[in-house]
Design a protein around this motif. Sequence first.
Motif, PDB file in Angstrom:
ATOM      1  N   ASN A 196      33.806  -3.061 -10.136  1.00 43.26           N
ATOM      2  CA  ASN A 196      35.123  -3.665 -10.341  1.00 43.26           C
ATOM      3  C   ASN A 196      35.756  -3.222 -11.654  1.00 43.26           C
ATOM      4  O   ASN A 196      36.754  -3.790 -12.092  1.00 43.26           O
ATOM      5  N   ARG A 197      35.166  -2.190 -12.260  1.00 43.41           N
ATOM      6  CA  ARG A 197      35.599  -1.818 -13.606  1.00 43.41           C
ATOM      7  C   ARG A 197      36.973  -1.158 -13.616  1.00 43.41           C
ATOM      8  O   ARG A 197      37.809  -1.481 -14.468  1.00 43.41           O
ATOM      9  N   ASN A 198      37.226  -0.229 -12.680  1.00 42.79           N
ATOM     10  CA  ASN A 198      38.530   0.431 -12.641  1.00 42.79           C
ATOM     11  C   ASN A 198      39.645  -0.567 -12.388  1.00 42.79           C
ATOM     12  O   ASN A 198      40.668  -0.581 -13.078  1.00 42.79           O
ATOM     13  N   ASN A 199      39.468  -1.390 -11.343  1.00 47.39           N
ATOM     14  CA  ASN A 199      40.499  -2.373 -11.002  1.00 47.39           C
ATOM     15  C   ASN A 199      40.711  -3.364 -12.133  1.00 47.39           C
ATOM     16  O   ASN A 199      41.843  -3.760 -12.439  1.00 47.39           O
ATOM     17  N   GLY A 200      39.618  -3.780 -12.776  1.00 44.73           N
ATOM     18  CA  GLY A 200      39.733  -4.728 -13.867  1.00 44.73           C
ATOM     19  C   GLY A 200      40.464  -4.147 -15.060  1.00 44.73           C
ATOM     20  O   GLY A 200      41.305  -4.810 -15.686  1.00 44.73           O
ATOM     21  N   LEU A 201      40.151  -2.899 -15.399  1.00 41.60           N
ATOM     22  CA  LEU A 201      40.838  -2.244 -16.514  1.00 41.60           C
ATOM     23  C   LEU A 201      42.322  -2.091 -16.202  1.00 41.60           C
ATOM     24  O   LEU A 201      43.172  -2.326 -17.058  1.00 41.60           O
ATOM     25  N   TYR A 202      42.635  -1.696 -14.973  1.00 45.24           N
ATOM     26  CA  TYR A 202      44.045  -1.539 -14.578  1.00 45.24           C
ATOM     27  C   TYR A 202      44.783  -2.870 -14.723  1.00 45.24           C
ATOM     28  O   TYR A 202      45.881  -2.924 -15.282  1.00 45.24           O
ATOM     29  N   TRP A 203      44.178  -3.949 -14.229  1.00 45.45           N
ATOM     30  CA  TRP A 203      44.816  -5.270 -14.307  1.00 45.45           C
ATOM     31  C   TRP A 203      45.061  -5.670 -15.757  1.00 45.45           C
ATOM     32  O   TRP A 203      46.148  -6.128 -16.113  1.00 45.45           O
ATOM     33  N   ALA A 204      44.057  -5.487 -16.599  1.00 45.08           N
ATOM     34  CA  ALA A 204      44.193  -5.866 -17.997  1.00 45.08           C
ATOM     35  C   ALA A 204      45.253  -5.018 -18.703  1.00 45.08           C
ATOM     36  O   ALA A 204      46.043  -5.538 -19.511  1.00 45.08           O
ATOM     37  N   ALA A 205      45.285  -3.719 -18.395  1.00 38.43           N
ATOM     38  CA  ALA A 205      46.271  -2.833 -19.012  1.00 38.43           C
ATOM     39  C   ALA A 205      47.687  -3.225 -18.600  1.00 38.43           C
ATOM     40  O   ALA A 205      48.610  -3.225 -19.420  1.00 38.43           O
ATOM     41  N   ARG A 206      47.860  -3.567 -17.322  1.00 33.71           N
ATOM     42  CA  ARG A 206      49.181  -4.010 -16.861  1.00 33.71           C
ATOM     43  C   ARG A 206      49.598  -5.297 -17.553  1.00 33.71           C
ATOM     44  O   ARG A 206      50.755  -5.460 -17.974  1.00 33.71           O
ATOM     45  N   ARG A 207      48.682  -6.250 -17.664  1.00 35.95           N
ATOM     46  CA  ARG A 207      49.008  -7.506 -18.329  1.00 35.95           C
ATOM     47  C   ARG A 207      49.398  -7.261 -19.788  1.00 35.95           C
ATOM     48  O   ARG A 207      50.341  -7.871 -20.298  1.00 35.95           O
ATOM     49  N   ALA A 208      48.665  -6.358 -20.449  1.00 39.24           N
ATOM     50  CA  ALA A 208      48.968  -6.054 -21.846  1.00 39.24           C
ATOM     51  C   ALA A 208      50.356  -5.420 -21.977  1.00 39.24           C
ATOM     52  O   ALA A 208      51.149  -5.797 -22.848  1.00 39.24           O
ATOM     53  N   LEU A 209      50.663  -4.480 -21.121  1.00 43.73           N
ATOM     54  CA  LEU A 209      51.963  -3.811 -21.178  1.00 43.73           C
ATOM     55  C   LEU A 209      53.096  -4.785 -20.872  1.00 43.73           C
ATOM     56  O   LEU A 209      54.135  -4.772 -21.534  1.00 43.73           O
ATOM     57  N   ASP A 210      52.891  -5.623 -19.874  1.00 42.01           N
ATOM     58  CA  ASP A 210      53.924  -6.602 -19.521  1.00 42.01           C
ATOM     59  C   ASP A 210      54.165  -7.589 -20.657  1.00 42.01           C
ATOM     60  O   ASP A 210      55.260  -8.149 -20.784  1.00 42.01           O
ATOM     61  N   SER A 211      53.131  -7.809 -21.479  1.00 39.15           N
ATOM     62  CA  SER A 211      53.245  -8.749 -22.599  1.00 39.15           C
ATOM     63  C   SER A 211      53.640  -8.064 -23.899  1.00 39.15           C
ATOM     64  O   SER A 211      53.729  -8.720 -24.951  1.00 39.15           O
ATOM     65  N   GLY A 212      53.832  -6.743 -23.859  1.00 41.71           N
ATOM     66  CA  GLY A 212      54.212  -6.010 -25.058  1.00 41.71           C
ATOM     67  C   GLY A 212      53.096  -5.818 -26.056  1.00 41.71           C
ATOM     68  O   GLY A 212      53.348  -5.625 -27.250  1.00 41.71           O
ATOM     69  N   LEU A 213      51.837  -5.870 -25.587  1.00 42.74           N
ATOM     70  CA  LEU A 213      50.685  -5.719 -26.473  1.00 42.74           C
ATOM     71  C   LEU A 213      50.240  -4.255 -26.543  1.00 42.74           C
ATOM     72  O   LEU A 213      50.061  -3.609 -25.511  1.00 42.74           O
ATOM     73  N   ASP A 214      50.058  -3.748 -27.735  1.00 40.35           N
ATOM     74  CA  ASP A 214      49.584  -2.372 -27.932  1.00 40.35           C
ATOM     75  C   ASP A 214      48.075  -2.410 -28.170  1.00 40.35           C
ATOM     76  O   ASP A 214      47.598  -2.348 -29.315  1.00 40.35           O
ATOM     77  N   ILE A 215      47.293  -2.544 -27.098  1.00 40.39           N
ATOM     78  CA  ILE A 215      45.838  -2.689 -27.239  1.00 40.39           C
ATOM     79  C   ILE A 215      45.088  -1.665 -26.384  1.00 40.39           C
ATOM     80  O   ILE A 215      43.951  -1.901 -25.984  1.00 40.39           O
ATOM     81  N   GLU A 216      45.724  -0.518 -26.101  1.00 43.93           N
ATOM     82  CA  GLU A 216      45.045   0.493 -25.275  1.00 43.93           C
ATOM     83  C   GLU A 216      43.737   0.942 -25.892  1.00 43.93           C
ATOM     84  O   GLU A 216      42.747   1.161 -25.186  1.00 43.93           O
ATOM     85  N   ALA A 217      43.714   1.119 -27.208  1.00 45.96           N
ATOM     86  CA  ALA A 217      42.488   1.585 -27.865  1.00 45.96           C
ATOM     87  C   ALA A 217      41.360   0.578 -27.671  1.00 45.96           C
ATOM     88  O   ALA A 217      40.216   0.957 -27.364  1.00 45.96           O
ATOM     89  N   GLN A 218      41.667  -0.716 -27.829  1.00 38.77           N
ATOM     90  CA  GLN A 218      40.644  -1.738 -27.655  1.00 38.77           C
ATOM     91  C   GLN A 218      40.175  -1.821 -26.199  1.00 38.77           C
ATOM     92  O   GLN A 218      38.983  -1.981 -25.933  1.00 38.77           O
TER      93      GLN A 218
END
Length: 253
Positions: A196-218
Motif C-alpha cells: 500500500n506504499r505507492n497509494n499511500g504516498l500518493y494520497w499523502a502528497a495530494r493532501r499536502a499539495l491541497d493544503s499548501g504544504l511544502d513537505i515533499e522532501a519529508q
Amino acid sequence: MEAALDYATRGLAVGPLRGKRPLVDGGYKAFSSDVDTVRRWWQRYPGANIGARPGRGIVVLDIDIRNGGHETWQLITASFAVPETMAFMTGSGGWHLWFTVPYLAPLRSELVHRGSGIDIKHGGAGYVVMAPSVHPETGGLYVPHTWTDIAPLPKGLLQHVFKPLPRPTTPGRVVVHADDAGAGLVRFVAELADGNRNNGLYWAARRALDSGLDIEAQLSDAARAVGLADAEIIRTLASARTAARGTLVGGAA
C-alpha cells in the motif's frame, strides 16, 4: 538543408553545426523547428552539420564505443529487453538511442556513473548530431539505423537515467516532530505497509499539495524508509503534482 527541414517539419528543434559546434547565437538553446528559420540558416551555412535538441519528455542515450559505452550498455541491459526505438549510428561507430520518459524529474548527464561511456542528452542539457552529418574527427557519416516511433524508456533504465533523491540522514528511520507542518502525513507514510506504499504516498502528497504544504522532501524520506525505490517515489510525487495542477485549473481531478 533537405534533412534539416525534414526534421523541423517533424517538430524537432535543429540548428547548423561546424563539426559539433553550434553556429547560431545562443547555441543549442536557440535551435528551432521553424521551417523558414531553418532554411535561412542553411542558406547561410550550406553543407553545415545538423544538431538537434531532444524535445520535452525525451532523452537520447549517446553510446560512445570508444570510451566503454558498449560494455556499459551490455552490462546494464543484460537482465531485460530493450524495445525497438528510433536509433542512429554515429560517425564514430557509436549509437544514439531515443526514448520517451514516463515523468519529468532531474536527469543525470551520464548513464550509471561518470566515465560510463554513455551520455544522456535531453532538451534542458545538450543536443545530438543528426544524420547525414559528418563526424569532424573520423570523417564517418551519421546514419539512421531504425526510423520508427520513439519507445518508452525501459523500467530497468529508470534508476540509471534519473538522479537519485537525496538520502535521509538516518536511513530506515524518520523522526517526526508533532509540531512540524504536515507531521501527520509524514508519519502516515512512515508507517505504510508493503502493498500500500505507492497509494499511500500518493494520497499523502495530494493532501499536502491541497493544503499548501511544502513537505515533499519529508515524504520522500518517509517513503524511502519503508522501502520504496527512488524511481517509484519520483513517479508517485510527479503524478500527485500533475493531478493537483489539474484540480486547480480544471476542477475535480
